[in-house]
Design a protein around this motif. Structure first.
Motif, PDB file in Angstrom:
ATOM      1  N   LEU A  48       0.860  -1.191   0.000  1.00 22.23           N
ATOM      2  CA  LEU A  48       0.000   0.000   0.000  1.00 22.23           C
ATOM      3  C   LEU A  48       0.889   1.231   0.000  1.00 22.23           C
ATOM      4  CD1 LEU A  48      -2.616  -1.037   2.742  1.00 22.23           C
ATOM      5  CD2 LEU A  48      -2.952  -1.098   0.251  1.00 22.23           C
ATOM      6  N   VAL A  51      -2.517   5.417   0.686  1.00 24.30           N
ATOM      7  CA  VAL A  51      -3.923   5.199   0.351  1.00 24.30           C
ATOM      8  C   VAL A  51      -4.815   6.049   1.238  1.00 24.30           C
ATOM      9  CG1 VAL A  51      -5.799   3.503   0.361  1.00 24.30           C
ATOM     10  CG2 VAL A  51      -3.537   2.862  -0.492  1.00 24.30           C
ATOM     11  N   LEU A 243      -8.662   0.758  -6.301  1.00 21.07           N
ATOM     12  CA  LEU A 243      -7.237   0.623  -5.973  1.00 21.07           C
ATOM     13  C   LEU A 243      -6.514  -0.006  -7.160  1.00 21.07           C
ATOM     14  CD1 LEU A 243      -7.097  -0.715  -2.286  1.00 21.07           C
ATOM     15  CD2 LEU A 243      -6.988   1.634  -3.078  1.00 21.07           C
ATOM     16  N   ARG A 247      -2.364   1.759  -4.689  1.00 19.81           N
ATOM     17  CA  ARG A 247      -2.633   3.200  -4.601  1.00 19.81           C
ATOM     18  C   ARG A 247      -4.109   3.475  -4.870  1.00 19.81           C
ATOM     19  NH1 ARG A 247       2.085   6.320  -4.992  1.00 19.81           N
ATOM     20  NH2 ARG A 247       3.963   5.100  -5.481  1.00 19.81           N
ATOM     21  N   THR A 248      -4.602   4.564  -4.283  1.00 21.13           N
ATOM     22  CA  THR A 248      -5.955   5.008  -4.573  1.00 21.13           C
ATOM     23  C   THR A 248      -5.972   5.680  -5.938  1.00 21.13           C
ATOM     24  OG1 THR A 248      -6.220   5.472  -2.204  1.00 21.13           O
ATOM     25  CG2 THR A 248      -7.929   6.293  -3.692  1.00 21.13           C
TER      26      THR A 248
END
Length: 539
Positions: A48, A51, A243, A247-248
């Motif tokens: 991640l 995020v 996602l 990452r967002t």
């Protein structure tokens, strides 16, 4: 009105409220959860990266992305499976920063996660499963009367008409899913996280579960829905967060109007899937496998005929789909053909390339040129504790043996070759299969059977539980097999998949083939009409 799973319709107005929590106006613009700048690494791998994720009170928020995008990791951070200090960033719940050390702390605040693999104990009752951690008691002794009364109340809230003392092993998967939700309600859930909740459910049970989420929303319970079924997400989600690679990417608001599936897919895979299914110009040859008057009885109920004297054929270079509802007999038919691995009193005639063939055992079926990719890859398709190398060669050990001894270098070469050909994403062929994403696990299963060099490949739910990007890769592999002259049989509960992939579709209902149509002219309406007509004709 909604229908109980496997029961009678239950008017929503007459059921007890689903939550004891104060009523909150659905979609209110107050965040119950904020995850800010969440980053999580495993060694040198960054799962991640910064995020951001927000859930409003009383909304259904879908979380989507390819396998390996970070969805499950993010939820494990939220629920305390990965404790505070093992990640970067902040979690705010009810406006306060929280530092969860374990899952018990998050559950105490009403954050409940239901995993795809249900955490129920089969040989315990419904009541025992719901209250196993904290049963009502008096003077230090479990109060059985209170347990049963409270269980009935919770089951009524989820629309499940079962007795508290019913063993979980006696319930279908759809009902077990509702027991998990009742268990969550017993913990005064305020934020419910569901990871692929409908992956193993029939269409009817899936609709009932989604209806339940909508009722939860009306009573102020927020839900995070992780699913690869974009049509279900579009039906119930208020917002969708995408996602990609940890990452967002974007958050889409469905309340402003419907969000097209193609838009979600583009965000997920970073490419335009103008055509969800790869194009193919079929070159269909002579019949390669034919079955005549095939009949199968139930392995436990000797008088129950499950497959009813059917005829079936697949030609060289052809992709044949088998459509049907849950319980129609599709999987039972496929397993009975593959070495009689299901059923008893199996009769009928099988021919391969025009000559009679013995399919009486799995070994003989493999030797004849059949392969079967099971719908349950984790239980029946893979050795999860073994590495990719051993799984790839498992069905054809003779192919990597010298003088009845496994040749390690030959096995390594074969596994490495299939890793490249099938685009299996793994750290090495020595990585355990259980640690791969669903799509990559499915590619390992396919590799295992392709190494046997089959003439006919039967694929049972080949894309269940995998994301759209991995699905496209599986479809490409299916097309390549057909182009190489194999006969391919695809069993799928997703009608768009059959329509987009198959040259011919056979419709199964009540253990018989009730219709056959070319893929080009087939529609979901025609398939369902054939199934329903069989139901009307049944005595």
């Amino acid at each position: 009105m909604r229908r109980r799973a496997g029961g009678a319709p239950v008017p929503a107005a007459t059921r007890p409220p689903v939550s004891d929590a104060p009523q909150i106006r659905a979609n209110a613009m107050n965040a119950i959860l904020e995850m800010r700048g969440i980053s999580k690494t495993f060694g040198v791998v960054k799962a991640l990266s910064d995020v951001n994720f927000t859930v409003e009170a009383g909304e259904i928020h879908a979380l989507v992305g390819e396998n390996g995008a970070g969805k499950s990791t993010l939820m494990k951070v939220l629920s305390g499976v990965y404790p505070h200090g093992s990640y970067e960033g902040a979690i705010l719940y009810d406006g306060e920063e929280r530092h969860f050390r374990d899952i018990n702390q998050s559950e105490d605040l009403g954050i409940i996660i239901i995993h795809q693999e249900l955490a129920l104990i089969p040989l315990l009752s419904i009541a025992e499963n719901i209250f196993i951690a904290n049963p009502p008691s008096r003077f230090g002794v479990i109060d059985r009367t209170a347990v049963n009364r409270r269980t009935r109340e919770l089951l009524a809230k989820v629309g499940l008409d079962e007795q508290p003392d019913t063993l979980v092993t006696d319930l279908g998967v759809g009902k077990q899913q509702l027991v998990e939700i009742a268990k969550a309600l017993s913990k005064r859930v305020r934020l419910l996280i569901l990871d692929e909740p409908t992956a193993s459910l029939s269409q009817t049970d899936s609709q009932a579960l989604l209806d339940l989420l909508l009722e939860f929303r009306a009573h102020g319970i927020a839900s995070i829905l992780i699913s690869h079924k974009l049509n279900e997400i579009a039906r119930v989600a208020d917002r969708i967060t995408v996602l990609r690679d940890g990452r967002t990417v974007d958050t889409l608001d469905c309340r402003d109007g419907p969000v097209e599936e193609d838009r979600i897919i583009r965000k997920m895979v970073d490419r335009d899937l103008e055509h969800r299914f790869p194009k193919r110009s079929p070159k269909i040859g002579e019949t390669i496998l034919s079955l005549h008057d095939w009949s199968v009885f139930h392995p436990l109920h000797a008088d129950r005929q499950v497959i009813k004297n059917v005829d079936f054929a697949v030609r060289r270079g052809e992709v044949v789909g088998i459509a049907g509802l849950m319980g129609s007999g599709r999987t039972e038919f496929a397993m009975s053909v593959f070495g009689r691995s299901w059923g008893r009193k199996i009769s009928g005639r099988a021919e391969l390339e025009g000559r009679p063939v013995d399919l009486s055992t799995v070994r003989r079926a493999i030797d004849a040129g059949l392969a079967y990719v099971t719908e349950d890859r984790k239980e029946l398709g893979l050795l999860l504790a073994e590495d990719v190398r051993k799984n790839v060669t498992l069905a054809n050990l003779d192919g990597v043996a010298s003088a009845c001894v496994i040749d390690d270098m030959k096995e390594l070469r074969v596994a490495t070759d299939y890793r490249g050909r099938m685009h299996i994403r793994c750290s090495s062929v020595y990585q355990d299969a259980g640690k791969l994403s669903g799509g990559n696990q499915q590619k390992v299963v396919l590799s295992k059977w392709l190494f046997t060099d089959p003439k006919v490949l039967i694929l049972d739910e080949p894309t269940r539980g995998i994301d759209v990007g991995a699905k496209y890769e599986i479809y490409c592999i299916i097309n390549e097999l057909a182009d190489a002259g194999k006969g391919v049989v695809v069993i799928s509960s997703e009608m768009p998949e059959l329509l987009g992939l198959c040259d011919r579709i056979c419709v199964m209902a009540d253990g018989a083939f009730v219709a056959e149509m070319p893929g080009e002219g087939a529609t979901q309406e025609k398939i369902m009409r054939a199934i329903m007509r069989r139901g009307e004709d049944r005595p």
